[in-house]
Design a protein around this motif. Structure first.
Motif, mmCIF file in Angstrom:
data_model
loop_
_atom_site.group_PDB
_atom_site.id
_atom_site.type_symbol
_atom_site.label_atom_id
_atom_site.label_comp_id
_atom_site.label_asym_id
_atom_site.label_seq_id
_atom_site.Cartn_x
_atom_site.Cartn_y
_atom_site.Cartn_z
ATOM 1 N N LEU A 203 7.530 20.527 -64.500
ATOM 2 C CA LEU A 203 7.111 19.154 -64.664
ATOM 3 C C LEU A 203 7.981 18.318 -65.184
ATOM 4 O O LEU A 203 8.363 17.388 -64.680
ATOM 5 C CB LEU A 203 5.654 19.195 -65.361
ATOM 6 N N LEU B 93 12.782 11.896 -61.617
ATOM 7 C CA LEU B 93 12.390 10.809 -61.493
ATOM 8 C C LEU B 93 12.928 9.525 -62.335
ATOM 9 O O LEU B 93 13.219 8.449 -61.556
ATOM 10 C CB LEU B 93 10.807 10.646 -61.564
ATOM 11 N N GLY C 227 2.482 28.330 -61.831
ATOM 12 C CA GLY C 227 1.800 28.316 -62.893
ATOM 13 C C GLY C 227 1.132 30.030 -63.323
ATOM 14 O O GLY C 227 1.019 30.229 -64.373
ATOM 15 N N SER D 33 5.385 25.960 -66.176
ATOM 16 C CA SER D 33 4.743 24.864 -65.375
ATOM 17 C C SER D 33 5.138 23.586 -65.953
ATOM 18 O O SER D 33 5.727 22.685 -65.202
ATOM 19 C CB SER D 33 3.162 24.835 -65.605
ATOM 20 N N VAL D 34 5.101 23.488 -67.400
ATOM 21 C CA VAL D 34 5.516 22.007 -68.102
ATOM 22 C C VAL D 34 6.783 22.054 -67.752
ATOM 23 O O VAL D 34 7.444 20.835 -67.701
ATOM 24 C CB VAL D 34 5.126 22.330 -69.511
ATOM 25 N N LEU E 159 4.650 14.671 -55.682
ATOM 26 C CA LEU E 159 4.568 15.288 -56.793
ATOM 27 C C LEU E 159 3.219 15.252 -57.215
ATOM 28 O O LEU E 159 2.283 16.370 -57.768
ATOM 29 C CB LEU E 159 5.421 14.535 -57.716
ATOM 30 N N ALA E 160 2.614 13.863 -57.323
ATOM 31 C CA ALA E 160 1.232 13.750 -57.843
ATOM 32 C C ALA E 160 0.185 14.410 -57.057
ATOM 33 O O ALA E 160 -0.533 15.050 -57.641
ATOM 34 C CB ALA E 160 1.208 12.403 -57.938
ATOM 35 N N PHE F 105 2.836 25.859 -56.301
ATOM 36 C CA PHE F 105 2.878 25.640 -57.627
ATOM 37 C C PHE F 105 2.022 26.670 -58.182
ATOM 38 O O PHE F 105 2.024 26.922 -59.486
ATOM 39 C CB PHE F 105 2.539 23.950 -58.216
ATOM 40 N N ALA G 294 10.012 15.078 -64.101
ATOM 41 C CA ALA G 294 10.132 13.784 -64.359
ATOM 42 C C ALA G 294 11.232 13.251 -64.986
ATOM 43 O O ALA G 294 11.838 12.125 -64.602
ATOM 44 C CB ALA G 294 9.134 13.916 -66.010
ATOM 45 N N PHE H 97 2.109 28.300 -68.843
ATOM 46 C CA PHE H 97 2.131 27.072 -69.021
ATOM 47 C C PHE H 97 3.318 26.369 -69.373
ATOM 48 O O PHE H 97 3.931 25.267 -68.955
ATOM 49 C CB PHE H 97 1.113 26.849 -70.428
ATOM 50 N N ILE I 29 0.868 18.772 -57.005
ATOM 51 C CA ILE I 29 0.518 19.465 -58.125
ATOM 52 C C ILE I 29 -0.864 19.012 -58.490
ATOM 53 O O ILE I 29 -1.488 19.844 -58.951
ATOM 54 C CB ILE I 29 1.532 19.263 -59.203
#
Lengths: 616, 473
Positions: free
Chosen positions: B387, B394, B375, B383-384, B424-425, B371, B391, B380, B428
């Protein structure tokens, strides 16, 4: 049927909560906080300084005086070392195994390259180079050291050394480990010689290994090589001067009057400049410095500025007397083996009396100059003795005596010599209570008067030029379109008019050729030499032998001053040495058996060890 | 043939698209992380990105196979697959190759396999099978014991391989259990205790306090929308804080914020307790107690860690939290990782232009710390974006799980969600300094065949189950 279906929202919310936390954190790391960007740059960029080679130094005839030699630091990044056979390493590099152990104990945590063995010579490095691959963590870094093909002119050339913290704080150009000129022209021409460092920016990986050029070298700067310098020295003459001065204390300064170029600047005892190169310097410097018997680091040609000029100073008094109109070239004063007023007496040697001006120089009559000096200082025109004295002093200063001569040799600024300050007479004798007689020894160059051989050479250069001099200087040309300072091209006039020089010069000629002349030994076949001996009184031992001269009489090519400490009369050591120097310079060699014999006698003469024997 | 056509039309292509996109992005970042001037060809199979292409091709092959297999197969053979995986986990202990101190790899020539990765989907299947039993009740202790057995058996074996990271993944099966009816209190405590534990040891207490307090007030207001009560409570809280600060000020002591906040919160919550009793607000009372207990818990952890535990016990905890992986001093890995990510800025340094990851400042940059490349090079924004993709995946998987008609499929689906969520949690989280350094891969991104294939199997079994959901009543 499924009573827990609502829980999917909680689970979804948990996932989104975590992602939100991450986004906030990323926002902080990547957008708000600047620290990480700076850390990243510090992390990965290595600035490798590109050292320029220092400018070379030549003599006036293009002979190389100072060159560069490569030396190799063996570098290592201790944290990178894996599987090191210390014993084999030490064997290869020819170092003590204890040294290596101590080194690694001290440096084991360093991520930065450190010097394992400093400054290996090219020969030594060549011997180990082929085996260095066995120790891949060790690599050579080239450094440039000075090398001197001639073991001469150490005081003129000076030496370089690593900068200390006080220099670094004053001048941000210098960084730890840089070299800077510490003395001689290495110091006074530092800015020209050093060139300009460049920098290469590399990206380094985590192990500090260079990976690639940063931005393809867009921000790199190239090193600019230092400018070569051609000095005014004639290295052959310099060498000869050092040879003649072997085993004697003293100095020789020879100047070309028509340009002010310093042809030779000898200080004896001297040392081989190669002794102060690189690593050897830290070993040899303290030895040289501690030698208080010989003081080889002491540049007598410039720093012996408190030595009284003795009778050579009579030339100045004669010129000032003529300029002030208190004497003419016909003026005669009687001498009864000295200058006697009441119970006061300044002694003189036996010679014909009374003498005129020219013969007074040739015979070096003390009484004559006591009269001249008193006439100048006591001149009614100036109302008071102090006024008269100040006028005299100003004339003397105009010859570069008792003042700073703004030349390019670093030491000359702090060794300006002495011409007695009237305030000092006030202090000794009481204000307004001193008379010319109180300070009469100045008439014959003794007492509160001191001049270095450098200043005396400049004086005689001004006489040779009949009234002006060029500031003596050591650098003739700087490579790369750089002009030598304009001040060296300007005539500096003395306060004595040109017309007054002729009788004095005739007097100097008489000293060498005339009846009763004090310096017959200075005659050179086929060249008219003008000179003046001096004997500086030395309360600590044998008097100092002095001689100033220029030749030929018309269109002088060389002006010279010689000081031989404890050499007795000026005619004994200083005059023959000066004469041989001039002959060597003007005729390229010494001719005739008599002169050869004299040369041999001068070279072999040993005043240092003779004195020691006398003392012991 | 008809069945295959059926799969093609009924499979959830959106998930497959997300899967392929993530795998592609992962490969691009591996390429960038490994890239150097000497090896530029993307098909250089001596390089890791070249090998990853082979892994991806194999993964696609696996995916297709999984979609072809009859969906009944998975529920029928759930226990069989589980038993096989347990067998592999046991045999790797004896036949495996030791890498970095953990014996968790099978090596067969060029191919290396990590059974722990595959044990996840097997456990998922077994759990789904167990929970879909018609007689299943959470009250039934026999079932609870079986659940624990199914989960703990692989966990124990993986721990024996000294691969704590992979073992911790199984903890998040509580999400599945929660969805299937496990008491909420156990779920929340089960989540809160480890999170609080880690957060207490990794960060300053004060941040946690502020977080919990804000949470409390927001919750309370959200549940009852009574501004007056909130106002009274906040007033007491503020007054107490001011009083405490002035106390410290007068006594010329440094303000101990955690105690100030604790006492003030305690006082202000008295109002709530009073109100809660008076109006019989049972849920509010429970939430109130949970927050209060959390704060008490952090104090206890802090105190126990600092004053009760012996040094060797602390070391063991440090190992678990990854605090011991600092080869070159405190927080080296995480610090370098945050430098790499932080230096990316809003838009990144651009593809192949990262300096920190490229020059190996970040350890494990193509596996666990992949990751960082995202990054650093994509900033940013990138990365977002990544993410959000995760999300989206999921949430999509939850949606798919919820539409299942069989409990088996739903449980399995939530199992997939739980496993992905944990990876993931933690992954990252650790690169940005929010989670302990536990060496587990980022799904689809990290280099390596085993993890890619394991996640592929995990997802595609679920997609297969999903595609045939209509076949069941």
């Amino acid at each position: 049927m499924d009573s827990f279906a609502q829980r999917k929202y909680i689970i979804g919310a948990l996932i989104l909560l975590m992602l939100l936390t991450f986004v906030i954190r990323l926002f902080y790391l990547q957008i708000i906080n600047e620290e990480y960007k700076i850390s990243a740059e510090n992390n990965s960029r290595r600035y490798v300084v590109q050292y320029p080679s220092r400018g070379l130094v030549y003599d006036r005839n293009g002979k190389l005086l100072v060159e560069n030699q490569a030396a190799y630091d063996i570098m290592v990044i201790p944290r990178q070392i894996k599987d090191l056979d210390t014993f084999a390493l030490c064997q290869l590099m020819d170092v003590d195994i204890e040294y290596a152990r101590k080194f690694f104990r001290r440096e084991k945590n360093s991520y930065k390259p450190v010097v394992f063995i400093p400054q290996l010579s090219l020969e030594k490095f060549a011997a180990i180079q082929d085996h260095l691959f066995k120790f891949p963590d060790f690599y050579p870094q080239t450094r440039s050291l000075r090398k001197y093909p001639f073991p001469n002119a150490a005081h003129v050339l000076g030496y370089i050394g690593e900068v200390d913290s006080s220099i670094i704080s004053k001048n941000p150009y210098y960084k730890m480990g840089d070299y800077i000129g510490i003395s001689g022209i290495e110091k006074s021409y530092e800015d020209e010689l050093r060139g300009r460092k460049g920098v290469k920016i590399f990206l380094v990986d985590v192990h500090n290994r260079i990976k690639e050029n940063f931005e393809n070298g867009k921000y790199d700067t190239a090193a600019i090589v230092g400018n070569d310098i051609t000095t005014t020295l004639d290295i052959e003459l310099q060498k000869y001067g050092e040879l003649l001065m072997a085993n004697k204390r003293g100095g020789i300064v020879a100047i070309e009057p028509s340009t002010g170029e310093i042809l030779a600047l000898v200080s004896s005892p001297s040392y081989d400049p190669n002794l102060l190169v690189g690593r050897a310097r830290s070993k040899n410097y303290p030895v040289l410095n501690a030698d208080i018997e010989m003081k080889p680091l002491f540049n007598r040609a410039i720093m012996s500025s408190q030595t009284p000029p003795g009778s050579t100073f009579k030339l100045v008094n004669a010129l000032v007397g003529l300029q002030e109109g208190v004497i003419t070239r016909e003026s005669r004063f009687s001498c009864s083996a000295g200058y006697i007023i009441g119970s006061f007496k300044v002694g003189c040697h036996a010679h014909a009396s009374p003498l005129d001006l020219e013969n007074s120089i040739g015979n070096s009559c003390n009484a004559y100059y006591c009269n001249v000096f008193r006439k100048i200082v006591d001149n009614r025109k100036y109302k008071s003795v102090r006024k008269g004295y100040e006028v005299w002093r100003r004339h003397v200063n105009s010859f570069g005596l008792g003042t700073v001569i703004d030349t390019d040799l670093p030491m000359s600024k702090s060794y300006s010599g002495t011409i007695g300050n009237p305030d000092r007479w006030d202090k000794i004798h009481g204000k307004g209570k001193w008379k010319s007689l109180s300070i009469i020894s100045l008439a014959i160059g003794q007492g509160e008067v001191g001049a270095s051989p450098f200043q005396l050479a400049n004086l005689v250069s001004a006489i040779a030029n009949r009234g002006y001099f060029y500031i003596p200087h050591i650098v003739k040309k700087i490579a790369g379109n750089r002009k030598v300072d304009k001040k060296y091209l300007k005539k500096v006039f003395t306060t004595v008019e040109s017309r007054h020089f002729e009788p004095v010069i005739n007097g100097m000629e008489l000293a060498v050729y005339g009846p009763g002349g004090t310096a017959h030994i200075a005659q050179i076949e086929g060249i008219r030499v003008c000179g003046k001996t001096g004997t500086a009184q030395n309360p600590h031992g044998e008097n100092h032998s002095l001689f100033v001269a220029f030749a030929p009489k018309e269109n002088p090519k060389i002006a010279i001053a010689v000081l031989v400490e404890n050499g007795g009369y000026g005619g004994t050591w200083a005059a023959p040495i000066a004469s041989l120097m001039m002959e060597k310079y003007l005729k390229d060699s010494i001719s005739g058996p008599l002169r050869k014999d004299l040369e041999k006698r001068m070279i072999e003469g040993d005043l240092i060890h003779k004195n020691n024997e006398a003392q012991h | 043939m008809r069945r295959n056509i059926n799969v093609i039309t009924s499979v959830d292509w959106l998930t497959i698209f997300l899967y392929l996109l993530l795998v592609l992005l992962g490969w691009i970042n591996i390429y960038s992380a490994v890239y150097d001037d000497e090896h530029k060809s993307i098909f250089d199979f001596t390089q890791r990105y070249g090998k990853q292409i082979i892994f991806i091709a194999a993964a696609v092959f696996i995916a297709v196979c999984l979609l072809i297999i009859e969906s009944n197969f998975y529920s029928l053979f759930a226990y069989g697959i589980y038993a096989l995986m347990i067998l592999l986990l046991i045999s790797v202990l004896f036949l495996g190759k030791e890498v970095n101190g953990s014996r968790s790899w099978f090596e067969m020539g060029e191919v290396r396999l990590q059974p722990a990765e595959f044990a996840k989907f097997a456990t998922c299947l077994a759990l789904a099978r167990l929970l879909s039993d018609h007689n299943f009740r959470f009250r039934d202790r026999k079932f609870v014991a079986r659940i624990i057995l199914i989960i703990m058996l692989p966990v124990g074996l993986i721990l024996l391989q000294r691969d704590a990271g992979s073992a911790l993944v199984y903890y998040l099966f509580i999400i599945v259990l929660y969805r299937e009816g496990m008491p909420a209190l156990i779920f929340f405590l089960g989540l809160a205790i480890p999170v609080l534990f880690v957060v207490t040891l990794l960060f300053d207490k004060i941040y946690l306090f502020v977080f919990l307090l804000s949470l409390f007030y927001i919750f309370f207001y959200a549940m009852y929308l009574n501004l007056k009560h909130l106002g009274i409570s906040l007033a007491i809280f503020t007054g107490s804080v001011l009083l405490a600060i002035s106390y410290f000020f007068i006594n010329n002591q440094e303000t101990d914020w955690s105690y100030v906040l604790l006492v003030s919160f305690g006082l202000s919550s008295l109002v709530y307790f009073f109100l809660e009793f008076r109006y019989k607000l049972r849920n509010a009372f429970i939430i109130n107690m949970i927050v209060l207990c959390s704060i008490g818990f952090t104090f206890t952890v802090d105190y126990v860690y600092n004053n009760v535990l012996h040094k060797h016990q602390k070391i063991r905890i440090d190992v678990l939290l990854g605090l011991d992986q600092d080869v070159k001093g405190v927080g080296y890995n995480v610090n370098q990782s945050m430098i790499a990510i932080g230096s990316g800025g809003p838009f990144g340094k651009g593809f192949l232009h990262g300096t920190q990851t490229k020059l190996n400042y970040v350890p494990e940059q193509d596996t666990d710390f992949i990751f960082c490349t995202v990054g650093e090079e994509w900033g940013f924004t990138g990365s977002v974006f990544v993410l959000l993709l995760f999300a989206f995946l999921l949430i999509r998987l939850i949606y798919l799980a919820e539409r299942q008609r069989s409990v088996f499929s739903r449980v399995y689906g939530y199992g997939v969600v739980a496993i992905l969520f944990f990876h993931l949690a933690i992954n990252i989280g650790m690169t940005i300094g929010l989670a302990p350094v536990i060496g587990i891969p980022l799904p689809f991104f990290s280099y390596g065949g085993s993890s890619l294939w394991a996640f592929t199997i995990l997802i595609f079994i679920f997609l297969r189950l999903d595609s045939s959901r209509m076949q069941l009543l």
